[in-house]
Design a protein around this motif. Structure first.
Motif, PDB file in Angstrom:
ATOM      1  N   ARG A   1      39.201  42.370  71.960  1.00 30.58           N
ATOM      2  CA  ARG A   1      40.608  42.018  72.156  1.00 30.58           C
ATOM      3  C   ARG A   1      41.470  42.467  70.988  1.00 30.58           C
ATOM      4  NH1 ARG A   1      41.020  36.073  74.895  1.00 30.58           N
ATOM      5  NH2 ARG A   1      39.533  36.443  76.561  1.00 30.58           N
TER       6      ARG A   1
ATOM      7  N   ASN B   1      42.115  46.136  71.311  1.00 28.61           N
ATOM      8  CA  ASN B   1      43.073  46.389  72.386  1.00 28.61           C
ATOM      9  C   ASN B   1      44.503  46.084  71.927  1.00 28.61           C
ATOM     10  OD1 ASN B   1      41.211  47.301  74.222  1.00 28.61           O
ATOM     11  ND2 ASN B   1      40.843  45.279  75.082  1.00 28.61           N
ATOM     12  N   LYS B   2      44.671  45.049  71.120  1.00 27.92           N
ATOM     13  CA  LYS B   2      46.004  44.737  70.604  1.00 27.92           C
ATOM     14  C   LYS B   2      46.457  45.763  69.573  1.00 27.92           C
ATOM     15  CE  LYS B   2      45.797  39.797  71.405  1.00 27.92           C
ATOM     16  NZ  LYS B   2      45.760  38.468  70.807  1.00 27.92           N
TER      17      LYS B   2
ATOM     18  N   LYS C   1      45.643  48.880  69.555  1.00 27.26           N
ATOM     19  CA  LYS C   1      45.949  50.126  70.248  1.00 27.26           C
ATOM     20  C   LYS C   1      47.317  50.094  70.931  1.00 27.26           C
ATOM     21  CE  LYS C   1      41.295  51.750  71.029  1.00 27.26           C
ATOM     22  NZ  LYS C   1      40.288  52.107  72.038  1.00 27.26           N
ATOM     23  N   GLN C   2      47.956  48.932  70.968  1.00 23.93           N
ATOM     24  CA  GLN C   2      49.314  48.870  71.503  1.00 23.93           C
ATOM     25  C   GLN C   2      50.288  49.606  70.594  1.00 23.93           C
ATOM     26  OE1 GLN C   2      50.140  47.620  74.520  1.00 23.93           O
ATOM     27  NE2 GLN C   2      47.928  47.367  74.769  1.00 23.93           N
ATOM     28  N   CYS C   3      49.935  49.754  69.330  1.00 17.35           N
ATOM     29  CA  CYS C   3      50.744  50.550  68.411  1.00 17.35           C
ATOM     30  C   CYS C   3      50.485  52.016  68.728  1.00 17.35           C
ATOM     31  CB  CYS C   3      50.382  50.260  66.962  1.00 17.35           C
ATOM     32  SG  CYS C   3      50.685  48.580  66.451  1.00 17.35           S
ATOM     33  N   ARG C   4      51.513  52.734  69.090  1.00 17.26           N
ATOM     34  CA  ARG C   4      51.350  54.126  69.506  1.00 17.26           C
ATOM     35  C   ARG C   4      50.758  54.982  68.388  1.00 17.26           C
ATOM     36  NH1 ARG C   4      56.111  57.205  72.421  1.00 17.26           N
ATOM     37  NH2 ARG C   4      54.773  57.359  74.205  1.00 17.26           N
TER      38      ARG C   4
ATOM     39  N   ALA D   1      46.986  54.482  68.411  1.00 15.77           N
ATOM     40  CA  ALA D   1      46.320  54.990  69.614  1.00 15.77           C
ATOM     41  C   ALA D   1      46.262  56.514  69.635  1.00 15.77           C
ATOM     42  CB  ALA D   1      47.041  54.483  70.848  1.00 15.77           C
ATOM     43  N   THR D   2      47.298  57.174  69.125  1.00 17.09           N
ATOM     44  CA  THR D   2      47.330  58.631  69.203  1.00 17.09           C
ATOM     45  C   THR D   2      46.883  59.303  67.920  1.00 17.09           C
ATOM     46  OG1 THR D   2      49.640  58.591  68.568  1.00 17.09           O
ATOM     47  CG2 THR D   2      49.142  58.682  70.921  1.00 17.09           C
TER      48      THR D   2
ATOM     49  N   ALA E   1      49.179  47.062  60.792  1.00 18.35           N
ATOM     50  CA  ALA E   1      49.215  46.548  62.160  1.00 18.35           C
ATOM     51  C   ALA E   1      48.431  45.243  62.268  1.00 18.35           C
ATOM     52  CB  ALA E   1      48.661  47.587  63.122  1.00 18.35           C
TER      53      ALA E   1
ATOM     54  N   LEU F   1      49.916  41.582  63.403  1.00 15.46           N
ATOM     55  CA  LEU F   1      49.328  40.720  64.440  1.00 15.46           C
ATOM     56  C   LEU F   1      49.003  39.336  63.890  1.00 15.46           C
ATOM     57  CD1 LEU F   1      46.881  43.114  66.288  1.00 15.46           C
ATOM     58  CD2 LEU F   1      48.841  41.949  67.250  1.00 15.46           C
TER      59      LEU F   1
ATOM     60  N   ARG G   1      52.132  37.343  63.514  1.00 14.21           N
ATOM     61  CA  ARG G   1      52.658  36.943  64.816  1.00 14.21           C
ATOM     62  C   ARG G   1      51.899  35.734  65.361  1.00 14.21           C
ATOM     63  NH1 ARG G   1      52.736  41.483  69.070  1.00 14.21           N
ATOM     64  NH2 ARG G   1      54.113  42.374  67.512  1.00 14.21           N
TER      65      ARG G   1
END
Length: 68
Positions: A26, A29-30, A32-35, A38-39, A55, A59, A62
């Motif tokens: 999890r 996955n969170k 990878k929400q940062c572009r 992920a790229t 990042a 998280l 938050r």
């Protein structure tokens, strides 16, 4: 007639051991929400690691912000 089971030993299941990999998955996955993560925009590994750390801190803040 009930179905016959060929299993001789009971299944070893630990909720704790199941939960830990799920938390790690999890988390990724969170992240990878940062572009940018992920790229993989960064060319240097040190810069990529630094952004992963930023990042992760974001998280963590938050999650802790919403708890009383």
């Amino acid at each position: 007639m009930p179905p016959r089971s060929n299993r001789t030993d009971p299944i070893c299941f630990s909720p704790y051991l199941y939960r830990v990999p799920d938390l790690v998955e999890r988390f990724f996955n969170k992240i990878k929400q940062c572009r940018r993560v992920a790229t993989r925009y960064d060319k240097l590994a040190a810069n990529y690691l630094a952004f992963i750390q930023l990042a992760s801190i974001r998280l963590w803040l938050r999650v802790n912000e919403s708890t009383p």
